[in-house]
Write a protein that holds these residues in place. Structure first.
Motif, PDB file in Angstrom:
ATOM      1  N   UNK A 137       1.100  -0.958   0.423  1.00 18.97           N
ATOM      2  CA  UNK A 137      -0.365  -0.027   0.340  1.00 18.97           C
ATOM      3  C   UNK A 137       0.709   1.356   0.048  1.00 18.97           C
ATOM      4  N   UNK A 138       1.965   0.882   0.834  1.00 18.75           N
ATOM      5  CA  UNK A 138       3.446   2.760   0.946  1.00 18.75           C
ATOM      6  C   UNK A 138       4.268   2.128   0.855  1.00 18.75           C
ATOM      7  N   UNK A 139       4.975   3.297   0.177  1.00 21.24           N
ATOM      8  CA  UNK A 139       6.341   2.556  -0.178  1.00 21.24           C
ATOM      9  C   UNK A 139       7.560   4.561   0.004  1.00 21.24           C
ATOM     10  N   UNK A 140       8.201   4.070   0.622  1.00 24.96           N
ATOM     11  CA  UNK A 140       9.233   5.263   1.284  1.00 24.96           C
ATOM     12  C   UNK A 140       9.870   5.389   0.477  1.00 24.96           C
ATOM     13  N   UNK A 141      10.774   6.125  -0.533  1.00 22.60           N
ATOM     14  CA  UNK A 141      11.666   6.460  -1.077  1.00 22.60           C
ATOM     15  C   UNK A 141      12.450   7.218  -1.509  1.00 22.60           C
ATOM     16  N   UNK A 142      13.027   7.594  -2.070  1.00 21.24           N
ATOM     17  CA  UNK A 142      14.573   8.413  -2.268  1.00 21.24           C
ATOM     18  C   UNK A 142      14.931   9.318  -1.085  1.00 21.24           C
ATOM     19  N   UNK A 143      14.650   8.139   0.316  1.00 18.21           N
ATOM     20  CA  UNK A 143      15.490   8.639   1.338  1.00 18.21           C
ATOM     21  C   UNK A 143      14.867   9.502   2.089  1.00 18.21           C
ATOM     22  N   UNK A 144      13.527   9.149   1.736  1.00 17.69           N
ATOM     23  CA  UNK A 144      12.048  10.247   2.338  1.00 17.69           C
ATOM     24  C   UNK A 144      11.188  10.938   1.555  1.00 17.69           C
ATOM     25  N   UNK A 145      12.450  11.286   0.613  1.00 16.80           N
ATOM     26  CA  UNK A 145      12.246  12.362  -0.370  1.00 16.80           C
ATOM     27  C   UNK A 145      10.372  11.963  -0.430  1.00 16.80           C
ATOM     28  N   UNK A 146      10.415  11.384  -0.516  1.00 19.21           N
ATOM     29  CA  UNK A 146       8.869  10.957  -0.964  1.00 19.21           C
ATOM     30  C   UNK A 146       7.841   9.421  -0.317  1.00 19.21           C
TER      31      UNK A 146
END
Length: 274
Positions: free
Chosen positions: A61-70
């Motif tokens: 359902x969710x992903x944290x990407x680009x080190x938290x940028x998204x």
């Protein structure tokens, strides 16, 4: 532990060195999912460049990407939170990075970019074929228009790849002193990653837990690189891999085995049954 959410880094944590998910780790994730635990991959990568076995995890359902940028809503295909470098910040940092004896990559507009001369050097730059293949998949050569956009539009992340680890470590120490107004970290042995100051995995995990109404005490996080330290510190149970950086070990509540030894699977099953 009343476990509601498990956040896990990819490279060096979930994934083995060949970038696969072991059967034992996949089975542990599936047991957690069936127990109602929300699984959240947390990575320095762009969402579309995460390995397919991660993007196709059941009920993701969710992903944290680009080190938290998204913070990314997967079914809705929308960004819930973003934290990018301003054009001025990106211009200042890219000028510095291009002066280093290394290869520079940029994440902008949801894609990875490199100057053509850097992209052409990938084949002979690293003696790790898995890494070289991954970089070729992630990045595309910039054209003149894209090089201009690098300094005139917001940037998700800049990163630099060195030939040797000692060289990387020397520049990392320099950058941490010189650029306190950026988030500077590492995820693999030979790279340095640069984000906006508030683009960290910890800040993104804090946002997501607040968005979902999940207390931090009911959240566990797994990681190994220095870009994982903030989420290991934030989570109610922060788990460092056996191969983790000292900064991550210092923040951890638990230390498990390495990614090659199915450390995530072992610790996750212990948390589920505690």
């Amino acid at each position: 532990m009343n476990l509601q959410l498990v956040a896990f880094d990819l490279d060096g944590t979930l994934l083995k060195e060949d970038k696969s998910i072991s059967p034992a780790t996949y089975a542990a994730l599936d047991e957690a999912r069936r127990a109602g635990v929300l699984l959240v991959p947390v990575t320095g990568r762009l969402y579309d460049t995460m390995p397919e076995p991660v993007r196709t995890l059941p009920e993701l359902r969710y992903a944290i990407t680009v080190n938290g940028a998204e913070v990314y809503d997967v079914p809705g295909r929308r960004v819930l939170r973003e934290a990018m470098m301003t054009p001025a910040q990106a211009a200042r940092m890219s000028d510095y990075l291009y002066s280093l004896p290394a290869i520079v990559g940029c994440y902008q507009d949801g894609r990875g970019w490199m100057r053509p001369q850097d992209y052409a050097r990938l084949g002979g730059f690293s003696d790790e074929p898995v890494l070289t293949g991954m970089l070729r998949m992630i990045y595309s050569p910039m054209d003149t228009a894209r090089e201009k956009l690098l300094k005139t539009e917001p940037v998700q992340k800049l990163q630099v790849y060195f030939r040797t680890v000692p060289e990387k470590e020397a520049y990392l120490a320099q950058m941490l002193r010189r650029f306190p107004d950026y988030a500077v970290s590492t995820s693999i042995a030979s790279n340095i990653e640069v984000n906006a100051k508030d683009a960290t995995k910890g800040a993104a995990l804090r946002f997501l837990c607040g968005y979902l109404g999940i207390p931090r005490e009911n959240c566990a996080a797994f990681g190994d690189g220095t870009n994982d330290a903030t989420m290991i510190e934030y989570a109610g149970c922060g788990v460092a891999m056996g191969n983790a950086a000292p900064e991550v070990l210092a923040e951890a509540d638990l230390v498990t085995k390495t990614n090659e030894q199915d450390g995530l699977a072992e610790a996750l099953l212990a948390l589920l049954r505690s």
